[in-house]
Design an enzyme around this catalytic site. Structure first.
Site, short mmCIF file in Angstrom:
data_model
loop_
_atom_site.label_atom_id
_atom_site.label_comp_id
_atom_site.label_asym_id
_atom_site.label_seq_id
_atom_site.Cartn_x
_atom_site.Cartn_y
_atom_site.Cartn_z
N ARG A 1 0.84 -1.20 0.00
CA ARG A 1 0.00 0.00 0.00
C ARG A 1 0.87 1.25 0.00
O ARG A 1 1.52 1.57 0.99
CB ARG A 1 -0.94 0.02 1.21
CG ARG A 1 -1.78 1.29 1.27
CD ARG A 1 -3.02 1.18 2.12
NE ARG A 1 -2.76 1.10 3.55
CZ ARG A 1 -3.69 1.29 4.49
NH1 ARG A 1 -4.94 1.57 4.13
NH2 ARG A 1 -3.38 1.17 5.76
N ASP B 1 -4.01 4.02 14.27
CA ASP B 1 -3.16 4.47 13.18
C ASP B 1 -3.64 5.85 12.76
O ASP B 1 -4.45 6.48 13.45
CB ASP B 1 -3.13 3.46 12.03
CG ASP B 1 -4.49 3.31 11.32
OD1 ASP B 1 -5.42 4.09 11.63
OD2 ASP B 1 -4.59 2.42 10.47
#
Length: 561
Positions: free
Chosen positions: A192, A481
């Site tokens: 990613r 996150d």
């Protein structure tokens, strides 16, 4: 300070040579790409002249379109602020109505995705992920990675070494980590890159007009991983594969597809070798899932329900639209509230209609090996979450910790059996309307003083970790996150600017937030080298100022990393 300057070549059809270590800096004609940061040990193996030339070509061809699409995002936000809701596009109705087209589907090594483990690309976390029993590792250079120069380059080195079977790590305490089996037997890597909005300030691109601009984080991450590893991944029979984050329109998907076409031609691999899974994590993308799949159909493997960024997108898009759009305490926005159910059910139905996998999101609960009660609660919560996803038709899901893999796998095994997926479940019973996707009041619930304080504490503690270079942080037995921190700070901004009153009768204003900030910070352990003062400064900017920064990481990156 080391500076490498490279020339862009116009021979787009000429195959690039195999990567070689750089032997030193050199200078050619414009346009060019410069490294304007220190080169650490082995950085020259990633930042080779050939790799940088490839990055320069990517920027020369695609940076302008990226700029235009980011400008279009700004207009979309203005429209939303002025009362214009997202909608299913009338101009692309023919694409949605045509039930015959399909995407490329799973590539080799992506046939079974029932459990995917996510995590950053530092050496220790990479080894732990690759040694796990997951089917896929989402190697994350985005929300789980703080984009320090070291993390960006050394993450690429981790992947480079892993794919060649030589990834090792020794901790400061002397503990040794290494791959426990052949790379062909480890989870398939899906990489990613950073989203379109993020830059890489340590690389400077000189465009044809002579302007010196920071490089695109997306193009840098994709370009380095692809250039160094595409042919190796083909040899291993498992790639190259990518997760595409933060898309807001099918035009952004088309840009990625154009990049894939160019990159495959440039390095000399067959068209369609790349497979991409798109994260549907913005409210705008939820209305364009068919169109996104269509633009990427020759390279698309699936869609993912990026739940945390999706919630953040809701707050960000409608933050100034009044009380109807105000969400309750973060912990009350579960996957079972009606507007979130509408989003996930539409995702499964859309993906399966087109032959694409539907991959579920990540529950934030994580186990604690030192506290059996915490672990028991985490496993129960994760089991319920994955049971719902498997029953709804998802083909796989995410976990953030190796200890959660057996629990998640058990729920998908129960539904999938020996099948690798459930694409046959077209969910023709699903009919989701725009009103259902936008039914924000369906979240119900209330805003409490504890909810405000939790958000403040989470955002500040996460930012402190991020500023130290740690982008995935276990806080209060939850995995936080950048996406969960965005929810926390954006809710505080919205509650403040809507003059919200808590369930206890306290008006959320600057005074009450500063009081809660002081209470949250007072109990935090300070240590040498901590970044709490900087984290508080960032939080004030992104949560208390009149202007709403679209991403908290953009300004913090420019100031501190």
């Amino acid at each position: 300070m080391n500076t490498l300057t490279i020339e862009r070549t116009d021979a787009a059809s000429e195959a690039l040579p195999e990567p070689k270590p750089a032997t030193g800096g050199f200078r050619h004609a414009e346009p060019r790409l410069e490294v304007i940061a220190p080169l650490g040990e082995r950085y020259d193996e990633i930042l080779t002249p050939e790799a940088l030339a490839f990055l320069a070509e990517l920027h020369d061809r695609f940076a302008g379109t990226r700029h235009d699409l980011l400008a279009a995002r700004l207009q979309t936000r203005v429209d939303a602020a002025n009362g214009r809701d997202p909608k299913f596009l009338p101009e692309t109705e023919r694409i949605r109505a045509d039930r015959t087209w399909r995407v490329a589907g799973a590539g080799p090594g992506l046939e079974d995705r029932r459990v995917e483990i996510t995590g950053p690309t530092d050496r220790k976390m990479a080894i732990n992920a690759l040694n796990s029993d997951a089917k896929v590792w989402l190697a994350d250079q985005e929300d789980a990675t703080s984009p320090t120069w070291r993390n960006v380059v050394e993450g690429q080195l981790s992947l480079f070494d892993a794919l060649r079977g030589r990834l090792e790590y020794t901790s400061p305490e002397g503990k040794e980590y290494r791959l426990s089996r052949d790379i062909r037997e480890t989870p398939t890597i899906v990489f990613r890159p950073r989203g379109w909005h993020l830059t890489e300030k340590h690389l400077r691109f000189h465009d044809r007009a002579g302007r010196a601009l920071p490089a695109s984080g997306s193009l840098v991450d994709f370009g380095l991983y692809f250039f160094h590893n595409a042919k190796r991944l083909i040899e291993l029979g498992r790639g190259p594969y990518f997760y595409l984050p933060k898309l807001e329109s099918h035009r952004e998907a088309k840009l990625w597809n154009d990049i894939f076409v160019f990159a495959q031609e440039r390095v000399g691999i067959p068209q369609g070798t790349i497979r991409a899974t798109v994260l549907i994590e913005t409210i705008q993308a939820a209305f364009q899932m068919d169109e996104i799949l269509y633009e990427l159909r020759e390279h698309c493997a699936g869609l993912n329900a990026g739940r945390w960024d999706y919630i953040f997108s809701i707050v960000k898009t409608f933050r100034s639209r009044g009380r109807r759009w105000v969400l309750p305490d973060r912990k009350r926005i579960t996957m079972t509230v009606p507007f979130m159910r509408a989003y996930t059910e539409l995702l499964v139905a859309t993906a399966h209609q087109r032959g694409a996998y539907a991959i579920g999101g990540m529950s934030a609960f994580i186990p604690n090996r030192r506290d059996p009660e915490v672990t028991e609660r985490a496993l129960a919560a994760v089991a319920a979450d994955k049971r719902r996803e498997a029953t709804d038709g998802f083909d796989g899901t995410w976990v953030a910790h190796p200890d959660l893999i057996p629990t998640a796998r058990a729920e998908f095994d129960r539904v999938l059996g020996d099948r690798p997926e459930q694409l046959h479940r077209l969910r023709e019973d699903v009919e989701v309307t725009a009103a259902q996707l936008l039914d924000i009041p369906s979240a119900g619930g209330e805003i409490t003083e504890q909810g405000v304080q939790d958000n403040i504490a989470i955002a500040i503690r996460y930012l402190e970790s991020w500023l130290r270079g740690v982008g995935a942080a276990a806080l209060d037995d939850l995995m936080e996150d950048a996406a969960t921190a965005e929810i926390s700070r954006s809710q505080v901004w919205q509650w403040l600017h809507d003059n919200t009153v808590t369930a206890e009768g306290t008006r959320i204003d600057q005074t009450s937030i500063v009081r809660l900030m002081a209470a949250a910070v007072a109990g935090l352990p300070r240590f040498e080298g901590d970044r709490f003062d900087d984290a508080i400064s960032v939080f004030r900017t992104v949560a208390l100022e009149p202007e709403f920064p679209t991403f908290l990481t953009v300004g913090a990156y420019a100031r501190f990393l």
